[in-house]
Design a protein around this motif. Structure first.
Motif, PDB file in Angstrom:
ATOM      1  N   GLN A 280       0.841  -1.189   0.000  1.00  0.00           N
ATOM      2  CA  GLN A 280       0.000   0.000   0.000  1.00  0.00           C
ATOM      3  C   GLN A 280       0.884   1.249   0.000  1.00  0.00           C
ATOM      4  OE1 GLN A 280      -3.478  -0.051   2.697  1.00  0.00           O
ATOM      5  NE2 GLN A 280      -2.738  -2.062   3.373  1.00  0.00           N
ATOM      6  N   VAL A 281       0.579   2.185  -0.866  1.00  0.00           N
ATOM      7  CA  VAL A 281       1.399   3.378  -1.017  1.00  0.00           C
ATOM      8  C   VAL A 281       0.508   4.614  -0.959  1.00  0.00           C
ATOM      9  CG1 VAL A 281       3.048   4.613  -2.465  1.00  0.00           C
ATOM     10  CG2 VAL A 281       3.006   2.110  -2.470  1.00  0.00           C
ATOM     11  N   GLY A 282       0.863   5.568  -0.098  1.00  0.00           N
ATOM     12  CA  GLY A 282       0.150   6.835  -0.069  1.00  0.00           C
ATOM     13  C   GLY A 282       0.381   7.593  -1.360  1.00  0.00           C
ATOM     14  N   GLU A 283      -0.615   8.306  -1.787  1.00  0.00           N
ATOM     15  CA  GLU A 283      -0.532   8.960  -3.091  1.00  0.00           C
ATOM     16  C   GLU A 283       0.449  10.122  -3.113  1.00  0.00           C
ATOM     17  OE1 GLU A 283      -4.418  10.095  -4.282  1.00  0.00           O
ATOM     18  OE2 GLU A 283      -5.162   8.052  -4.490  1.00  0.00           O
ATOM     19  N   ALA A 284       0.544  10.881  -2.028  1.00  0.00           N
ATOM     20  CA  ALA A 284       1.346  12.098  -2.033  1.00  0.00           C
ATOM     21  C   ALA A 284       2.824  11.801  -1.792  1.00  0.00           C
ATOM     22  CB  ALA A 284       0.840  13.065  -0.968  1.00  0.00           C
ATOM     23  N   ILE A 285       3.684  12.715  -2.245  1.00  0.00           N
ATOM     24  CA  ILE A 285       5.099  12.710  -1.895  1.00  0.00           C
ATOM     25  C   ILE A 285       5.277  13.659  -0.716  1.00  0.00           C
ATOM     26  CG2 ILE A 285       7.410  13.391  -2.648  1.00  0.00           C
ATOM     27  CD1 ILE A 285       6.685  12.438  -5.415  1.00  0.00           C
ATOM     28  N   TRP A 286       6.016  13.220   0.295  1.00  0.00           N
ATOM     29  CA  TRP A 286       6.172  13.994   1.523  1.00  0.00           C
ATOM     30  C   TRP A 286       7.609  14.493   1.659  1.00  0.00           C
ATOM     31  CZ3 TRP A 286       2.029  14.310   5.207  1.00  0.00           C
ATOM     32  CH2 TRP A 286       0.881  13.609   4.837  1.00  0.00           C
ATOM     33  N   LEU A 287       7.764  15.667   2.236  1.00  0.00           N
ATOM     34  CA  LEU A 287       9.071  16.252   2.495  1.00  0.00           C
ATOM     35  C   LEU A 287       9.271  16.392   4.002  1.00  0.00           C
ATOM     36  CD1 LEU A 287       9.095  19.081  -0.203  1.00  0.00           C
ATOM     37  CD2 LEU A 287      10.066  16.782  -0.370  1.00  0.00           C
ATOM     38  N   ALA A 288      10.530  16.450   4.422  1.00  0.00           N
ATOM     39  CA  ALA A 288      10.856  16.466   5.853  1.00  0.00           C
ATOM     40  C   ALA A 288      11.217  17.864   6.321  1.00  0.00           C
ATOM     41  CB  ALA A 288      12.013  15.528   6.132  1.00  0.00           C
ATOM     42  N   LEU A 289      10.599  18.281   7.431  1.00  0.00           N
ATOM     43  CA  LEU A 289      10.961  19.515   8.109  1.00  0.00           C
ATOM     44  C   LEU A 289      11.583  19.157   9.443  1.00  0.00           C
ATOM     45  CD1 LEU A 289       8.599  20.362   6.128  1.00  0.00           C
ATOM     46  CD2 LEU A 289       8.180  22.235   7.700  1.00  0.00           C
ATOM     47  N   ASN A 290      12.676  19.803   9.759  1.00  0.00           N
ATOM     48  CA  ASN A 290      13.374  19.536  11.010  1.00  0.00           C
ATOM     49  C   ASN A 290      13.606  20.859  11.719  1.00  0.00           C
ATOM     50  OD1 ASN A 290      14.896  18.484  13.082  1.00  0.00           O
ATOM     51  ND2 ASN A 290      16.762  18.303  11.875  1.00  0.00           N
TER      52      ASN A 290
ATOM     53  N   PHE B 174       2.800  14.325   9.045  1.00  0.00           N
ATOM     54  CA  PHE B 174       3.171  12.954   9.409  1.00  0.00           C
ATOM     55  C   PHE B 174       4.363  13.107  10.333  1.00  0.00           C
ATOM     56  CE2 PHE B 174       5.032   8.764   8.876  1.00  0.00           C
ATOM     57  CZ  PHE B 174       3.947   7.925   8.639  1.00  0.00           C
ATOM     58  N   MET B 175       4.209  12.732  11.605  1.00  0.00           N
ATOM     59  CA  MET B 175       5.209  13.022  12.628  1.00  0.00           C
ATOM     60  C   MET B 175       6.114  11.823  12.873  1.00  0.00           C
ATOM     61  SD  MET B 175       5.985  15.561  14.680  1.00  0.00           S
ATOM     62  CE  MET B 175       7.542  15.539  15.565  1.00  0.00           C
ATOM     63  N   LEU B 176       7.407  12.055  12.944  1.00  0.00           N
ATOM     64  CA  LEU B 176       8.359  10.991  13.228  1.00  0.00           C
ATOM     65  C   LEU B 176       9.416  11.480  14.215  1.00  0.00           C
ATOM     66  CD1 LEU B 176       9.409   8.119  12.671  1.00  0.00           C
ATOM     67  CD2 LEU B 176      10.806   9.095  10.836  1.00  0.00           C
TER      68      LEU B 176
ATOM     69  N   ILE C 145       9.002  16.490  10.931  1.00  0.00           N
ATOM     70  CA  ILE C 145       7.607  16.704  10.551  1.00  0.00           C
ATOM     71  C   ILE C 145       7.530  16.546   9.041  1.00  0.00           C
ATOM     72  CG2 ILE C 145       5.653  18.295  10.573  1.00  0.00           C
ATOM     73  CD1 ILE C 145       7.045  19.731  12.910  1.00  0.00           C
ATOM     74  N   MET C 146       6.753  15.580   8.591  1.00  0.00           N
ATOM     75  CA  MET C 146       6.591  15.352   7.166  1.00  0.00           C
ATOM     76  C   MET C 146       5.357  16.104   6.676  1.00  0.00           C
ATOM     77  SD  MET C 146       9.100  13.203   6.867  1.00  0.00           S
ATOM     78  CE  MET C 146       8.867  12.648   5.193  1.00  0.00           C
ATOM     79  N   VAL C 147       5.508  16.824   5.575  1.00  0.00           N
ATOM     80  CA  VAL C 147       4.388  17.530   4.952  1.00  0.00           C
ATOM     81  C   VAL C 147       4.333  17.169   3.474  1.00  0.00           C
ATOM     82  CG1 VAL C 147       4.500  19.466   6.577  1.00  0.00           C
ATOM     83  CG2 VAL C 147       5.770  19.589   4.428  1.00  0.00           C
ATOM     84  N   ARG C 148       3.145  17.246   2.916  1.00  0.00           N
ATOM     85  CA  ARG C 148       3.025  16.974   1.479  1.00  0.00           C
ATOM     86  C   ARG C 148       3.813  18.008   0.684  1.00  0.00           C
ATOM     87  NH1 ARG C 148      -2.502  15.853   2.970  1.00  0.00           N
ATOM     88  NH2 ARG C 148      -3.158  13.744   2.343  1.00  0.00           N
TER      89      ARG C 148
END
Length: 290
Positions: free
Chosen positions: A32-42, A77-79, A87-90
């Protein structure tokens, strides 16, 4: 001064960009794959990341980063990792993210190992939050009774525990998930992340005994953690404010948290001595009490 570093380095983002990773994986109907590509904020201080996740922590950035993004209808999307929090955002939300955070933060992007200032030209997503509207906890929370450890590992020693890692991830008993609606006394949860050479591991205390204790690094306090799982059914990626609904009250109560979003649910780890207060506080919010 705090800065938001938009971490576009290939070592990190390639782990979360489905278009890059999927090219190396065989095509299958089981993935299963989410449709969006996510980028990382630190979030970093004075240009340097925190060296311990408890120094900044998700609750420390709840009001300044997570809450404003939720108010502007940006899903995250929090990691948390042993070293810091991401913090992952689209990718499609990035202009709105920059616009939202630029009033309080200096924002940089990482290119070829260098931090370059980002133009904060304001581009919103058109969302306007109604005034005087609060964001109560709307999802049920579950707290299993097993205890967890947050650990790290020297990458050079990774081959030493590779066999144990594979056994825990792929061959351990009870791999099938239990029905979500059950009240679980025990939840099978194992998290392993390798980000830019840094390793983070979250395991329950029973699983921890399977690893050589002399190789695993823990926080100075070596504290045990208890889990709060958010969601009575898979949450999806479109709803906004889930992380904020948990992290804000914890921040107000000055309770540290280690937060991991997953494909189906969100998980907040809190110090064991705080778990009763956390559950009571979240249940009161869910019932509309303050």
């Amino acid at each position: 001064m705090l800065h938001v570093l938009l971490s576009f380095s290939s070592n990190f983002v390639c782990c979360y960009k489905a278009a890059d990773l999927l090219e190396e994986l065989p095509q299958t109907d089981y993935l299963q794959v989410g449709e969006a590509i996510w980028l990382a904020l630190n979030v970093v201080s004075n240009g340097h990341s925190s060296t311990n996740s408890q120094t900044i922590g998700v609750t420390k950035i709840a009001k300044s980063v997570i809450a404003p993004l939720a108010q502007h209808n940006v899903s995250v999307f929090m990691l948390s990792t042993y070293q810091t929090d991401f913090i992952m955002v689209r990718e499609s939300d990035l202009p709105a993210v920059i616009c939202t955070l630029s009033e309080e933060f200096s924002i940089f992007k990482e290119e070829n190992g260098e931090s370059i200032p980002v133009d904060s030209g304001c581009v919103t997503n058109g969302f306007v939050k109604p005034k005087n509207v609060t964001s109560p906890t709307v999802h049920p929370v579950l707290s299993p009774k097993n205890q967890f450890c947050v650990m790290s590992l020297d990458p050079d020693t990774l081959p030493t525990i590779a066999t144990t890692l594979m056994d825990v991830m792929f061959y351990s008993a009870s791999l099938k998930p239990r029905p979500v609606e059950q009240d679980l006394d025990y939840i099978r949860f194992f998290s392993f992340s390798l980000i830019d050479g840094y390793i983070s591991i979250v395991v329950d205390t029973q699983t921890q005994k399977r690893f050589p204790s002399n190789l695993l690094l823990t926080s100075a306090s070596s504290e045990l953690w208890r889990m709060v799982r958010i969601g009575g059914q898979p949450l999806g990626f479109d709803e906004c404010g889930i992380v904020a609904q948990i992290s804000e009250p914890l921040a107000n109560a000055d309770i540290s948290a280690y937060y991991i979003s997953t494909f189906n649910f969100d998980h907040a780890l809190v110090p064991e001595e705080d778990i009763d207060n956390v559950i009571t506080m979240l249940q009161r919010r869910q019932n509309g009490d303050r």
